[in-house]
Every structure is written in C-alpha cells, then in structure tokens.
Design a protein around this motif. Structure first.
Motif, PDB file in Angstrom:
ATOM      1  N   ILE A   1      61.484  48.871  30.123  1.00 56.72           N
ATOM      2  CA  ILE A   1      60.949  48.923  31.478  1.00 56.72           C
ATOM      3  C   ILE A   1      59.767  47.965  31.553  1.00 56.72           C
ATOM      4  O   ILE A   1      58.799  48.100  30.792  1.00 56.72           O
ATOM      5  N   THR A   2      59.847  46.982  32.433  1.00 59.79           N
ATOM      6  CA  THR A   2      58.699  46.117  32.663  1.00 59.79           C
ATOM      7  C   THR A   2      58.015  46.549  33.953  1.00 59.79           C
ATOM      8  O   THR A   2      58.620  47.189  34.813  1.00 59.79           O
ATOM      9  N   LYS A   3      56.755  46.198  34.082  1.00 61.98           N
ATOM     10  CA  LYS A   3      55.986  46.610  35.245  1.00 61.98           C
ATOM     11  C   LYS A   3      55.063  45.484  35.666  1.00 61.98           C
ATOM     12  O   LYS A   3      54.494  44.787  34.810  1.00 61.98           O
ATOM     13  N   VAL A   4      54.913  45.294  36.981  1.00 67.59           N
ATOM     14  CA  VAL A   4      54.064  44.219  37.490  1.00 67.59           C
ATOM     15  C   VAL A   4      52.672  44.768  37.786  1.00 67.59           C
ATOM     16  O   VAL A   4      52.502  45.674  38.604  1.00 67.59           O
ATOM     17  N   PHE A   5      51.684  44.212  37.101  1.00 71.91           N
ATOM     18  CA  PHE A   5      50.290  44.568  37.287  1.00 71.91           C
ATOM     19  C   PHE A   5      49.591  43.451  38.058  1.00 71.91           C
ATOM     20  O   PHE A   5      50.177  42.398  38.303  1.00 71.91           O
ATOM     21  N   PRO A   6      48.322  43.638  38.437  1.00 69.32           N
ATOM     22  CA  PRO A   6      47.615  42.578  39.171  1.00 69.32           C
ATOM     23  C   PRO A   6      47.638  41.219  38.483  1.00 69.32           C
ATOM     24  O   PRO A   6      47.669  40.184  39.158  1.00 69.32           O
ATOM     25  N   TYR A   7      47.657  41.208  37.144  1.00 66.71           N
ATOM     26  CA  TYR A   7      47.656  39.934  36.432  1.00 66.71           C
ATOM     27  C   TYR A   7      49.053  39.516  35.969  1.00 66.71           C
ATOM     28  O   TYR A   7      49.191  38.540  35.240  1.00 66.71           O
ATOM     29  N   GLY A   8      50.072  40.249  36.393  1.00 68.47           N
ATOM     30  CA  GLY A   8      51.428  39.846  36.067  1.00 68.47           C
ATOM     31  C   GLY A   8      52.237  40.926  35.374  1.00 68.47           C
ATOM     32  O   GLY A   8      51.774  42.039  35.112  1.00 68.47           O
ATOM     33  N   GLU A   9      53.475  40.570  35.056  1.00 63.26           N
ATOM     34  CA  GLU A   9      54.428  41.513  34.463  1.00 63.26           C
ATOM     35  C   GLU A   9      54.163  41.714  32.973  1.00 63.26           C
ATOM     36  O   GLU A   9      53.865  40.768  32.242  1.00 63.26           O
ATOM     37  N   VAL A  10      54.331  42.966  32.521  1.00 66.65           N
ATOM     38  CA  VAL A  10      54.204  43.295  31.098  1.00 66.65           C
ATOM     39  C   VAL A  10      55.386  44.159  30.685  1.00 66.65           C
ATOM     40  O   VAL A  10      56.021  44.823  31.504  1.00 66.65           O
ATOM     41  N   GLY A  11      55.691  44.137  29.385  1.00 61.57           N
ATOM     42  CA  GLY A  11      56.621  45.100  28.829  1.00 61.57           C
ATOM     43  C   GLY A  11      55.906  46.434  28.741  1.00 61.57           C
ATOM     44  O   GLY A  11      54.989  46.597  27.932  1.00 61.57           O
TER      45      GLY A  11
ATOM     46  N   ASN B   1      29.612  35.444  42.552  1.00 62.85           N
ATOM     47  CA  ASN B   1      29.767  34.772  41.270  1.00 62.85           C
ATOM     48  C   ASN B   1      29.860  35.781  40.121  1.00 62.85           C
ATOM     49  O   ASN B   1      29.037  36.686  40.006  1.00 62.85           O
ATOM     50  N   GLY B   2      30.906  35.637  39.298  1.00 61.48           N
ATOM     51  CA  GLY B   2      31.053  36.467  38.111  1.00 61.48           C
ATOM     52  C   GLY B   2      31.786  37.778  38.309  1.00 61.48           C
ATOM     53  O   GLY B   2      32.031  38.495  37.328  1.00 61.48           O
ATOM     54  N   THR B   3      32.174  38.104  39.536  1.00 59.45           N
ATOM     55  CA  THR B   3      32.815  39.415  39.764  1.00 59.45           C
ATOM     56  C   THR B   3      34.325  39.380  39.629  1.00 59.45           C
ATOM     57  O   THR B   3      34.947  40.419  39.406  1.00 59.45           O
ATOM     58  N   VAL B   4      34.955  38.219  39.778  1.00 60.91           N
ATOM     59  CA  VAL B   4      36.407  38.117  39.661  1.00 60.91           C
ATOM     60  C   VAL B   4      36.756  37.631  38.255  1.00 60.91           C
ATOM     61  O   VAL B   4      36.289  36.572  37.824  1.00 60.91           O
ATOM     62  N   LYS B   5      37.546  38.398  37.552  1.00 58.41           N
ATOM     63  CA  LYS B   5      37.927  38.093  36.181  1.00 58.41           C
ATOM     64  C   LYS B   5      39.405  37.748  36.105  1.00 58.41           C
ATOM     65  O   LYS B   5      40.204  38.250  36.899  1.00 58.41           O
TER      66      LYS B   5
ATOM     67  N   HIS C   1      38.055  34.804  49.231  1.00 63.32           N
ATOM     68  CA  HIS C   1      37.763  33.706  48.294  1.00 63.32           C
ATOM     69  C   HIS C   1      36.649  34.176  47.363  1.00 63.32           C
ATOM     70  O   HIS C   1      35.874  35.070  47.710  1.00 63.32           O
ATOM     71  N   ALA C   2      36.579  33.593  46.172  1.00 58.50           N
ATOM     72  CA  ALA C   2      35.491  33.889  45.239  1.00 58.50           C
ATOM     73  C   ALA C   2      34.499  32.742  45.236  1.00 58.50           C
ATOM     74  O   ALA C   2      34.883  31.568  45.287  1.00 58.50           O
ATOM     75  N   GLU C   3      33.238  33.086  45.180  1.00 55.91           N
ATOM     76  CA  GLU C   3      32.168  32.082  45.209  1.00 55.91           C
ATOM     77  C   GLU C   3      32.313  31.066  44.082  1.00 55.91           C
ATOM     78  O   GLU C   3      32.048  29.869  44.267  1.00 55.91           O
TER      79      GLU C   3
ATOM     80  N   VAL D   1      43.502  39.244  42.970  1.00 53.71           N
ATOM     81  CA  VAL D   1      43.555  40.513  42.239  1.00 53.71           C
ATOM     82  C   VAL D   1      42.808  41.610  43.008  1.00 53.71           C
ATOM     83  O   VAL D   1      43.396  42.643  43.354  1.00 53.71           O
ATOM     84  N   PRO D   2      41.514  41.428  43.324  1.00 52.72           N
ATOM     85  CA  PRO D   2      40.853  42.474  44.119  1.00 52.72           C
ATOM     86  C   PRO D   2      41.337  42.514  45.569  1.00 52.72           C
ATOM     87  O   PRO D   2      41.378  43.590  46.176  1.00 52.72           O
ATOM     88  N   ALA D   3      41.734  41.361  46.122  1.00 49.70           N
ATOM     89  CA  ALA D   3      42.161  41.334  47.529  1.00 49.70           C
ATOM     90  C   ALA D   3      43.385  42.208  47.754  1.00 49.70           C
ATOM     91  O   ALA D   3      43.452  42.974  48.723  1.00 49.70           O
ATOM     92  N   LEU D   4      44.360  42.117  46.869  1.00 49.12           N
ATOM     93  CA  LEU D   4      45.604  42.860  47.046  1.00 49.12           C
ATOM     94  C   LEU D   4      45.465  44.342  46.722  1.00 49.12           C
ATOM     95  O   LEU D   4      46.367  45.127  47.018  1.00 49.12           O
ATOM     96  N   GLN D   5      44.346  44.710  46.119  1.00 48.77           N
ATOM     97  CA  GLN D   5      44.072  46.126  45.860  1.00 48.77           C
ATOM     98  C   GLN D   5      43.127  46.721  46.897  1.00 48.77           C
ATOM     99  O   GLN D   5      42.744  47.894  46.782  1.00 48.77           O
ATOM    100  N   ASP D   6      42.796  45.932  47.895  1.00 49.40           N
ATOM    101  CA  ASP D   6      41.883  46.364  48.946  1.00 49.40           C
ATOM    102  C   ASP D   6      42.671  47.162  49.987  1.00 49.40           C
ATOM    103  O   ASP D   6      43.359  46.604  50.846  1.00 49.40           O
ATOM    104  N   LYS D   7      42.586  48.480  49.921  1.00 57.13           N
ATOM    105  CA  LYS D   7      43.357  49.341  50.829  1.00 57.13           C
ATOM    106  C   LYS D   7      42.920  49.182  52.278  1.00 57.13           C
ATOM    107  O   LYS D   7      43.732  49.335  53.202  1.00 57.13           O
ATOM    108  N   GLU D   8      41.657  48.861  52.480  1.00 61.40           N
ATOM    109  CA  GLU D   8      41.179  48.627  53.840  1.00 61.40           C
ATOM    110  C   GLU D   8      41.898  47.423  54.445  1.00 61.40           C
ATOM    111  O   GLU D   8      42.318  47.451  55.611  1.00 61.40           O
ATOM    112  N   MET D   9      42.052  46.371  53.652  1.00 61.06           N
ATOM    113  CA  MET D   9      42.759  45.187  54.146  1.00 61.06           C
ATOM    114  C   MET D   9      44.216  45.512  54.469  1.00 61.06           C
ATOM    115  O   MET D   9      44.751  45.088  55.502  1.00 61.06           O
ATOM    116  N   ILE D  10      44.878  46.252  53.589  1.00 61.23           N
ATOM    117  CA  ILE D  10      46.291  46.581  53.807  1.00 61.23           C
ATOM    118  C   ILE D  10      46.463  47.407  55.075  1.00 61.23           C
ATOM    119  O   ILE D  10      47.331  47.129  55.908  1.00 61.23           O
ATOM    120  N   ASN D  11      45.621  48.415  55.244  1.00 65.77           N
ATOM    121  CA  ASN D  11      45.710  49.236  56.453  1.00 65.77           C
ATOM    122  C   ASN D  11      45.386  48.411  57.695  1.00 65.77           C
ATOM    123  O   ASN D  11      46.012  48.585  58.751  1.00 65.77           O
TER     124      ASN D  11
END
Length: 405
Positions: free
Chosen positions: A32-42, A376-380, A342-344, A388-398
C-alpha cells in the motif's frame, strides 16, 4: 467407530489431526502506497492469511520488509502490526484474515520516486518490495504459516485515493494529446457538482500519467474521503509531457489549448456546476493558474495560485526579477476571488512576483484578493515548497468551495 492409521497422519472418524502447513505466496501480499504532502511513500504491506489470526500473537518482529532501490537492498522500519477483517489501514477488528504491517513514512528509503536535479524531473522507482515471515503464525482453522528466510516478492500495489481516479488520454480536434486523471464524486440524481482543475509543477511532468498524482497532495487532497464527504467535487488533473528544456508549459501551445479543451469537454460531459469551477496550481502550475484565469475570466469562480508568477509577458525562466509596471493582465480578474500563497524565502520563484500581482489587483480596485506569505524559514525543506502548508490549510479549502459565480 472407524479407525485408520496412515503414515502421513492419524484419521479418526474421517477427521485429520495432522498439522496443515503453508508458506506465504506472492499473491498473498499487497504493498500500500500513500501520498503525503511531500510525495508518495511505501506505507504498508497487507498479507492475506485466508482465515482469522489472533492479533495478540503479532509483534513487529513477526515480519521483515525490504525494498530494493538502485540495486541496493534496504530494510524498512515497521511501526505497527495489526489484524483486520478487510484491506484497510485503520484497524476495524481484533481478529481478521488480513495482517497490516505499517512502515515508517520517514524512512530514508520510504519515497517511491527519485528527483533528477539536472532535468528537474521526478520519476517513479520500480517498487521492488519483499516480505519475510520471521515467526510461525497460526490461523483459527489450524493452518500454520511457517517462518522462512525466503523473501516473498510483492507484486500487488494499491494507492488509496489515487486508484479512485479514472486514467485516460485526451485527444482534441487538432490531434494534440494529453494524459489526465479524473475523479468523479458519488452523485445524487439531478445534482451538479463543482470541479477542481489541478495544474502540477515542473517535477511532475511526464508520460506516465502518474507522477502528477503522487508527487505531492495537489490532486489527491480534493478527492480524499473526508474531503469528499464535506465537499463532493470532480477533480481534473492533466499531465504535461516532459521536454528536454524546461519551459512555462501551461502557458504554451499546444499544451495550453489542449488542457483548456480537456477542461471544457469535461464540463460538458459530466454533471459539473458551471458556476463553481476552480483552478489550483503550484510553481509552474501556479504560473498556469494565473494564465488560464486571465485568458478565461468568465470560466472560473475562484483560483489558488501557489508560488506562481502573475504576468509572464516578456518573462522567461532565466530572467532576473523586474518590478511589474503594466497591470493590464489583471484587469478582467480584479473581482475574481483569488487566494495567493508564496514563501518569503522561495529560492526558485521570487516572492515579489506574487506580491506584485496582489498589489496590481488591489490598485485596480479588487477587493476579493487574499494573500498568504510564509515567513523566512517556516517552509521546509526550502521555501519553494509553499504548497505543503497551503494544501493543508482547511480555511482555504472551505473558502474555495464557498465561492460561486
């Protein structure tokens, strides 16, 4: 009573008392593979033992999972082992014929893809996984699966959510072709549903009709069961073909027109609410998002461009940043609901391109523009990954699904 003795075992009244032994087979195991914010993993291996197993007998030492990457065998870290009565990653019963072996998604070799920096392109690895049974396991009906040093190759692969997308190739009237995936919501009679168009970034280009689905959450986040339960919607994810030279492909012919024709044909063919069509894109897909709404302002109810460039007139990927002076590209979309991310410290797409677009729309009198800039420095691991943080922003999705023309 009939008593009969055989060399192979004892049979009393027709009932065999000999032990029944089996070994795991290739057909018994599924990766079973699963897609995470940084991509698919086994993410897990599920073994089917054909009959119920007592989960209390299982430990993480009961199995060994290995993957072979670039000819090198690597052991995967097992984090959890449990039984289930169905092939599911959430435990639903204490007993079941399926044993789920969850793996550490942060393993160095967990990723299913490799990124080529020179080509700026990700490709999916050959998923060469094996499972070994380290301890004997006994089912409720007395079958013993024997431990063995033999490695069982895993050939069955499932990817939840991604597997729910229809896979197809679109060909328009000009003969131009494009791979795409389409997710259809569970529909009610006489109902219309919104559609999310997702435009991928440069690393997910290709001809596999797969990397744009698993390189990040950009497509699958909208089709996840918990999301569909709240916001049922169509999700359309085209894939741009990879070329030797990296270009702003979503703005160029024939890719742009083919993608637009695919979108329009999908709208006409399915039960799509024409007042609730949205576009979301990241990086090169963020550039494409700005481009498609500027050229088709009447088509979209809202847009989410992530780390993109608002106006590409006179721009190419090797250009230095120049302040935006001509606001004409934004004239027809100044009143469209748009949420920019966007990230600074984005090292690949200068944050000032998003700042300029937001400023232009506001100066044109627009009041529906929203802007999130990550400090600066908050997006890894680096600033370009602002999706990554944008797509997890539930406020944006709603917010997105609340928009309608």
């Amino acid at each position: 009573m009939v008593l009969a003795v055989f060399v192979s075992g004892l049979v009393i009244s027709g009932c065999s008392m000999e032990s029944k032994e089996k070994n795991l087979k290739e057909s018994d195991a599924t990766l079973i593979t699963k897609v995470f914010p940084y991509g698919e993993v086994g993410y897990a291996v599920v073994c089917d033992f054909g009959d119920e197993i007592d989960g209390s007998e299982l430990t993480k030492d009961s199995f060994k999972i290995e993957s072979i990457i670039n000819g090198k065998t690597e052991k995967r870290t097992i984090t959890k082992v449990y039984t289930n009565n169905k092939v599911s990653l959430s435990q639903s019963s204490k007993e079941g014929q399926y044993v789920v072996i969850e793996l550490d998604s942060k393993d160095e070799n967990a990723s299913t893809s490799t990124f080529d920096e020179e080509k700026f392109l990700s490709t999916r690895n050959n998923l060469n996984y094996t499972v070994s049974l380290e301890k004997d396991l006994k089912t409720k009906d007395g079958v013993v699966f024997k431990s063995s040093e033999k490695k069982v190759k895993i050939s069955n692969i499932k990817t939840p959510v991604v597997d729910d997308f229809k896979k197809a190739v679109y060909k328009d009237a000009s003969g131009s072709m494009m791979n795409y995936r389409l997710f259809e919501p569970t529909k009610e009679p006489n109902e219309k549903y919104p559609l999310v168009l997702f435009l991928h970034g440069s690393g997910e280009r290709g001809n596999d009709n797969y990397m744009h689905m698993v390189g990040n959450e950009g497509a699958v986040v909208w089709a996840a069961p918990e999301q569909q339960a709240k916001h049922p919607a169509y999700v359309l994810a085209p894939q741009a073909e990879a070329t030797e030279e990296l270009t702003m492909y979503w703005t160029e012919e024939p890719k742009y027109t083919t993608m637009l024709n695919l979108l329009k044909d999908t709208i006409e063919k399915y039960d799509v609410d024409k007042n609730r069509i949205y576009v979301v894109g990241m990086s090169n897909g963020g550039i494409g998002t700005w481009n498609i709404i500027e050229k088709n302002p009447e088509l979209f109810a809202a847009a989410v461009p992530i780390c993109g460039i608002g106006d590409i007139k006179g721009f190419n990927l090797s250009n230095e940043y120049e302040p935006l002076k001509d606001y004409s590209a934004f004239k027809d979309i100044k009143d469209m609901p748009i949420w920019v991310f966007h990230a600074e410290d984005d090292p690949l797409v200068d944050v000032r391109y998003s700042r300029d677009a937001v400023k232009a729309i506001k100066e044109l009198g627009g009041t529906s523009i929203k802007y999130t800039e990550y400090p600066n420095g908050t997006v890894k691991p680096m600033g370009h990954f602002s999706w990554v943080p944008a797509l997890q922003d539930k406020e944006m999705i709603n917010w997105l699904f609340s928009q309608s023309k």
